[in-house]
Scaffold this active site. Structure first.
Site, PDB file in Angstrom:
ATOM      1  N   GLY A  93       0.831  -1.198   0.000  1.00  0.00           N
ATOM      2  CA  GLY A  93       0.000   0.000   0.000  1.00  0.00           C
ATOM      3  C   GLY A  93       0.861   1.241   0.000  1.00  0.00           C
ATOM      4  N   LYS A 139      -6.044 -11.136 -17.333  1.00  0.00           N
ATOM      5  CA  LYS A 139      -5.894 -11.283 -18.785  1.00  0.00           C
ATOM      6  C   LYS A 139      -5.607 -12.712 -19.203  1.00  0.00           C
ATOM      7  CE  LYS A 139      -5.653  -8.258 -21.426  1.00  0.00           C
ATOM      8  NZ  LYS A 139      -6.660  -7.612 -22.309  1.00  0.00           N
ATOM      9  N   HIS A 199       8.430  -7.754  -3.268  1.00  0.00           N
ATOM     10  CA  HIS A 199       7.179  -8.165  -3.925  1.00  0.00           C
ATOM     11  C   HIS A 199       7.376  -9.454  -4.734  1.00  0.00           C
ATOM     12  CE1 HIS A 199       4.713  -4.568  -3.097  1.00  0.00           C
ATOM     13  NE2 HIS A 199       5.879  -3.938  -3.079  1.00  0.00           N
ATOM     14  N   GLU A 230       5.162 -11.270  -6.009  1.00  0.00           N
ATOM     15  CA  GLU A 230       4.080 -11.440  -6.976  1.00  0.00           C
ATOM     16  C   GLU A 230       4.381 -10.862  -8.354  1.00  0.00           C
ATOM     17  OE1 GLU A 230       2.983  -7.575  -4.741  1.00  0.00           O
ATOM     18  OE2 GLU A 230       4.131  -9.411  -4.427  1.00  0.00           O
ATOM     19  N   CYS A 242       5.308  -6.166   1.824  1.00  0.00           N
ATOM     20  CA  CYS A 242       5.628  -4.734   1.836  1.00  0.00           C
ATOM     21  C   CYS A 242       4.852  -4.042   2.960  1.00  0.00           C
ATOM     22  CB  CYS A 242       5.354  -4.125   0.472  1.00  0.00           C
ATOM     23  SG  CYS A 242       6.148  -2.503   0.235  1.00  0.00           S
ATOM     24  N   TYR A 243       3.864  -3.224   2.660  1.00  0.00           N
ATOM     25  CA  TYR A 243       3.044  -2.597   3.704  1.00  0.00           C
ATOM     26  C   TYR A 243       2.423  -3.669   4.600  1.00  0.00           C
ATOM     27  CZ  TYR A 243      -0.506   0.487   5.812  1.00  0.00           C
ATOM     28  OH  TYR A 243      -1.292   1.205   6.693  1.00  0.00           O
ATOM     29  N   ASP A 250     -10.675  -8.840 -24.599  1.00  0.00           N
ATOM     30  CA  ASP A 250     -11.668  -8.827 -23.525  1.00  0.00           C
ATOM     31  C   ASP A 250     -13.095  -8.720 -24.061  1.00  0.00           C
ATOM     32  OD1 ASP A 250      -9.405  -8.832 -21.916  1.00  0.00           O
ATOM     33  OD2 ASP A 250      -9.398  -6.654 -21.714  1.00  0.00           O
TER      34      ASP A 250
END
Length: 506
Positions: A54, A364, A167, A169, A81-82, A225
């Site tokens: 965040g 996606k 991070h 991810e 992180c946060y 999409d």
């Protein structure tokens, strides 16, 4: 789902990547507000909890907080992180502003931990923080460090509480996927039973229950999409669906004609609306990219409303909105990176009974899977992203017909040359900058536009690295553009990653 990971959101722009990665590792995940009470978390019974990053400082007034009682539920928790900072802060540790902040990849030394099992001792991890933990809570030990961050990761093995300052991810974090896998399977005990096989039938039932015998108008752009959305809606409600392609005049060279050719051949009620003059008029003199997106978004809706009235007041509007569109358009705690025309650009009052977004919870890569399952052509399913506002946000500054034509020609050359390569980037395009540069053509001084070329490698489209295109390709692109497109005198190549840049320039 009989098992899932609960992702508690504190406004991090990568929160959807956390959820996306857990799903790609065959563990279902849901994102909920970070302030969710522990009593509600307990009812959901997740096998694990992930606290996101965040933009705030945990010690600041009104900073997002979590219910401290979640740490006493006995559920494994991973703070990122946060998320790590708030866990340490609330459990008695100390978080302060960094003397030296870390942004980008940092060499990280890993220690002995179940999270780091099977991973080499040093990795390049993605850091993005101005604060850091400077004192761990009781029971925690350090399990990673960098040159400037003593506690790059920590753990309390007894309570199964883990924290990562970096991070895992994002794609630019080396071995991040392996760390996440270790948390999901070795710490949380996941069995890996998540798949998309039942998604199509589930969405079909939802659409039929929502729509009933009413009609639906779909905003069809021809991208992945909206095309997958069209196929799904067609399967669910058949002739109750009308697909509208609004040609706003901001498409690539001949792209509007290609879209019409593809979808006119399908068993769909397809309508192409030629609306370039009205869109250009609406954004005349506008230079702010956010304003462009919002104006174009609203004008889209107005066109649909008009077409709806022509068709006899269609009750529902459908859109191919996916989860990253919603994330980047801002949330409860996160900054708005850019307003997607189908999210941040929507006006408050629209003349439809409701909006249907059957893909809004998907990423996606999951949308592409659904597209293949629905039998869409490979070329269409794998089409690279194209922004809803189109070339209007690839012409920086004021947009007019002349600039659009210059960009269309330059972009066509970029695509032609890059498509000759055996290994093509995931996304590539040209940008007509608002900068002019002195040049020489035919022994005469020129003062023409600068074109920027962008080509990136990415799997999540939320982070990227630039593609090191062969110099021969770059030379061909530059030579062709300055020779074949009048009023362009210089070509530059963008080598910035995301972060700190975005994939698009605006």
């Amino acid at each position: 789902m009989d098992e899932f990971i609960l992702v508690l959101d504190f406004g991090g722009q990568y929160k959807e990547l956390i959820s996306r990665m857990t799903r790609s590792l065959k563990v279902y995940s849901e994102i909920k507000p970070g302030k969710m009470p522990a009593s509600e978390v307990k009812k959901l019974a997740p096998i694990g909890i992930i606290l996101t990053g965040g933009p705030n400082s945990v010690y600041a007034e009104n900073a997002p907080q979590c219910d401290p009682a979640i740490f006493e539920l006995g559920i494994p928790i991973l703070g990122i992180c946060y998320g790590m900072q708030i866990m340490c802060h609330q459990l008695g540790g100390n978080v302060k502003q960094c003397i030296v902040g870390e942004y980008g990849q940092a060499e990280t030394t890993l220690g002995d931990s179940i999270l780091m099992r099977g991973i080499k001792p040093q990795i390049q991890a993605l850091m993005s923080h101005a604060d850091q933990v400077c004192e761990l809570p009781q029971g925690f030990t350090s399990i990673a460090h960098t040159q400037n961050c003593l506690y790059a990761a920590c753990e309390d093995k007894v309570r199964k509480l883990y924290g990562l300052q970096f991070h895992p991810e994002v794609e630019r974090c080396e071995c991040g996927r392996e760390i996440m896998r270790n948390f999901l399977y070795d710490v949380c005990g996941a069995s890996g039973n998540y798949h998309l096989d039942g998604y199509i039938e589930q969405r079909i039932q939802m659409i039929r229950q929502t729509v009933g015998d009413k009609r639906v108008l779909l905003a069809l752009s021809g991208g992945v999409d909206s095309s997958v959305c069209a196929a799904l809606l067609s399967k669910a409600i058949g002739k109750q669906l009308t697909c509208i392609f609004v040609d706003h005049g901001f498409m690539r060279l001949h792209e509007g004609d290609r879209i019409e050719h593809i979808f006119s051949d399908k068993q769909l009620h397809f309508i192409r609306v030629q609306a370039a003059p009205r869109f250009l008029k609406k954004i005349k003199g506008v230079t702010s990219p956010e304003q462009k997106r919002k104006i174009i978004g609203e004008e889209f809706i107005r066109v649909f409303e008009e077409e709806s009235r022509k068709l006899g007041n269609v009750e529902f509007l459908a859109q191919g909105t996916i989860y990253p569109d919603i994330i980047e358009s801002g949330g409860a705690f996160g900054d708005t990176i850019k307003s997607h025309h189908n999210v941040g650009g929507l006006p408050k009052n629209i003349a439809f009974e409701g909006i249907i977004e059957p893909l809004s919870g998907l990423f996606k890569d999951e949308v592409r899977v659904i597209g293949r399952k629905l039998g869409l052509p490979t070329g269409l399913v794998n089409r690279q992203p194209f922004p809803g506002p189109g070339l209007a946000i690839r012409v920086t500054g004021v947009v007019n017909f002349k600039k659009l034509e210059l960009l269309r020609k330059a972009d066509h050359i970029v695509c032609q040359e890059i498509e000759k390569l055996k290994n093509k980037p995931k996304q590539y395009f040209a940008v007509l900058t608002d900068v002019r540069s002195v040049g020489i053509k035919g022994d005469r001084r020129t003062y023409d536009y600068v074109v920027a070329v962008r080509a990136v490698e990415t799997g999540d489209f939320m982070t990227c690295t630039y593609t090191p295109l062969p110099h021969h390709t770059l030379s061909q692109i530059s030579s062709r553009i300055v020779n074949e497109v009048k009023q362009i005198s210089r070509v530059v190549y963008d080598i910035t990653g995301k972060p700190p840049a975005t994939i698009e320039w605006e």
